[in-house]
Design an enzyme around this catalytic site. Sequence first.
Site, PDB file in Angstrom:
ATOM      1  N   ASP A  50      -1.834  -0.767   5.885  1.00  0.00           N
ATOM      2  CA  ASP A  50      -2.219  -0.184   7.178  1.00  0.00           C
ATOM      3  C   ASP A  50      -3.640   0.098   7.005  1.00  0.00           C
ATOM      4  O   ASP A  50      -4.025   0.286   5.902  1.00  0.00           O
ATOM      5  CB  ASP A  50      -1.478   0.640   7.855  1.00  0.00           C
TER       6      ASP A  50
ATOM      7  N   ASP B 132      -7.106  -1.755   4.068  1.00  0.00           N
ATOM      8  CA  ASP B 132      -6.057  -2.890   3.498  1.00  0.00           C
ATOM      9  C   ASP B 132      -6.459  -4.268   4.251  1.00  0.00           C
ATOM     10  O   ASP B 132      -5.794  -5.236   3.789  1.00  0.00           O
ATOM     11  CB  ASP B 132      -4.631  -2.580   4.007  1.00  0.00           C
TER      12      ASP B 132
ATOM     13  N   ASP C 159       0.775  -1.150   0.181  1.00  0.00           N
ATOM     14  CA  ASP C 159      -0.006   0.214  -0.082  1.00  0.00           C
ATOM     15  C   ASP C 159       0.990   1.257   0.073  1.00  0.00           C
ATOM     16  O   ASP C 159       2.046   1.181   0.298  1.00  0.00           O
ATOM     17  CB  ASP C 159      -0.828   0.012   1.227  1.00  0.00           C
TER      18      ASP C 159
END
Length: 644
Positions: free
Chosen positions: A522, A526, A330
């Site tokens: 995080d 996610d 991410d």
Amino acid sequence: MPLLAPSPWTRQAGHVRRLLRALTRYPVITITLIVGIAVLALSLNGLDNASRWVATLYVSGFIVWTLVGMVRDVMRGHVGLDILAVVAMVATLAVGEYVAALIIVLMLATGEALEDYAGRRAKKELTALLDRSPQIAHVIVGSGGNSDEVTDVAADDVRIGDVLLVRPSEIVPVDGVLLSESGSFDESSLTGESMPVSRAAGEEVLSGAVNGSRAVRIRAVRRSTDSQYQQIVALVREAQESRAPVVRLADRFAIPFTAVSLVIAGAAWGISGDPTRFAEVLVLATPCPLLIAAPVAFLGGLSRAAKAGIIIKGGAVIEQLARVRSAAFDKTGTLTQGRPDLIDVRPTIGFDADEVLRLAASAEQYSSHVLAEGIRRAAADRGLEIGAATEAGEVATNGVTATIGGRTVVVGKPAYVASLAPDTQRADLEPGQAAAYVSVDGRFAGVLVLADDVRPESPAVVSWLRDHGVERIVMLTGDAHATGASIAHEVGITEVHAELLPPEKVHLAAELRPRPVLMVGDGVNDAPVLAAADIGIAMGAKGATAAGDAADAVILKDSLAKVVDAVSIGRHTLRVAYAAIWMGIAISIALMLVAATGVIPAVAGALIQELVDLATILYALRALTGPPSGLDESQSTHAERVTT
């Protein structure tokens, strides 16, 4: 009043409670020890027959219990090493070596206890995601939602069309349409976007978003079960349930080791004509080195990871980490720091950069906006003195106005500042940047440019993974493509998938090849992809509980370098586990060949086997040691210093 130290009686009671918990947690060990003491006492008192019958009945019961478990495992498609242990116990009882049979039971129970302890120490209860889920909604009573009367109801009882009051800093309970003139919402846990999002009347607000500093009203457009946050929860559950279990490492050696052991034992019996030889060989073939070595090594790896600030949820995760071949990241809060920092001050003619920053920071001390924190932090870093305001006020989502030293300072969005300073000019920004506009006494004073910086360790982490066998590295982000691409280029990632919703991240993670796939992220957004990936690692230092629940490992320190540590620890642990297993196999086979000659009695063989167990355990404990980081010392030290 000072706290009293615990009395000796209190400490003793605590020790007793811990001992009782241990005895009740592993009843087979406790009962076997009691039976062993009873057998020894009977034998010492000349009651050999009674001693033999007690041991035989107990071991026979254990054999039956083990066979039942084996049948259940076979029905689930799992074949382990228990068959070898059963044959060894039956053989020792058949030739009257009941003490050796008891020792085998104790070895097996000890191995299972060690494996159970490793699993319990590694796992945490995954409940925080549901705990964070909105439970209460404030429903406004009255036609059209214009009343001031509010009643609290369960979020699941909210109906479509209900008007809800969302107070400052509360989580939006259901998806709705904003009725207030405007509102600011933190959607980072849903979309990964670090900047607060402004919504105007009529725009949709998603459940799970955190309201800003002003109470707003929304009209529910979906029930709780159909809203965004609950959909994410459902994705996590589905992804967790769909993952195939990982076979225990030791079980891969079960069939060949069992076959070799039975061949050696059968040959010893056949050549000597003495059935005792069969039992003497199999006593040394009991699979405790295999059953114990891997769990102890994995426990050592788990302990080492925890010491490094990484909580890994089980030995199977360590094995997957050691084999990772693809990695996905991410962006916000993972490759970047997740907090906007000031990168430029652009004063207009007649204003000094430090003065603009000082006045802006003085005004922003009365604001809770995420950009305000970055401005205040930048002023403090430069040693600028922040002044107190005689008057201050904030227009939510637009800006703040304060009187600083007799001067009227306005900091906020361009439209808001332009309404008070007509000469305001918009600034040219790069992808990922945000700006706070400043006016002083009705004149446009300049622009403060902020950006969510890349973590200093991110390029080194990506480079290390690529240099150590991770063949494919990608970015999966909900941000705009231009922003994601600029960050990816900076850290060395060439494959970017941007503007993704959580289900799209899950789909892409499932399609990534080669496997296993490591995903690092995080936030709530996610959580589904972390649960769906072969290995999910959550950056949990800032309290991303949903991501931590769904992940297989959680990084407790705010450093991406810990991802390298996790992979490095996994590989080191797996090497130690394999080495311990092969060492146990080699020693056991050598001892079996010696026992085939008849020089090692069954009881002596069982005790020698305990020494083999000890040797494999001591070697497996090497997983507790090793290089502290996969990155070189200079990279790790620099990253730790900057992130701290």
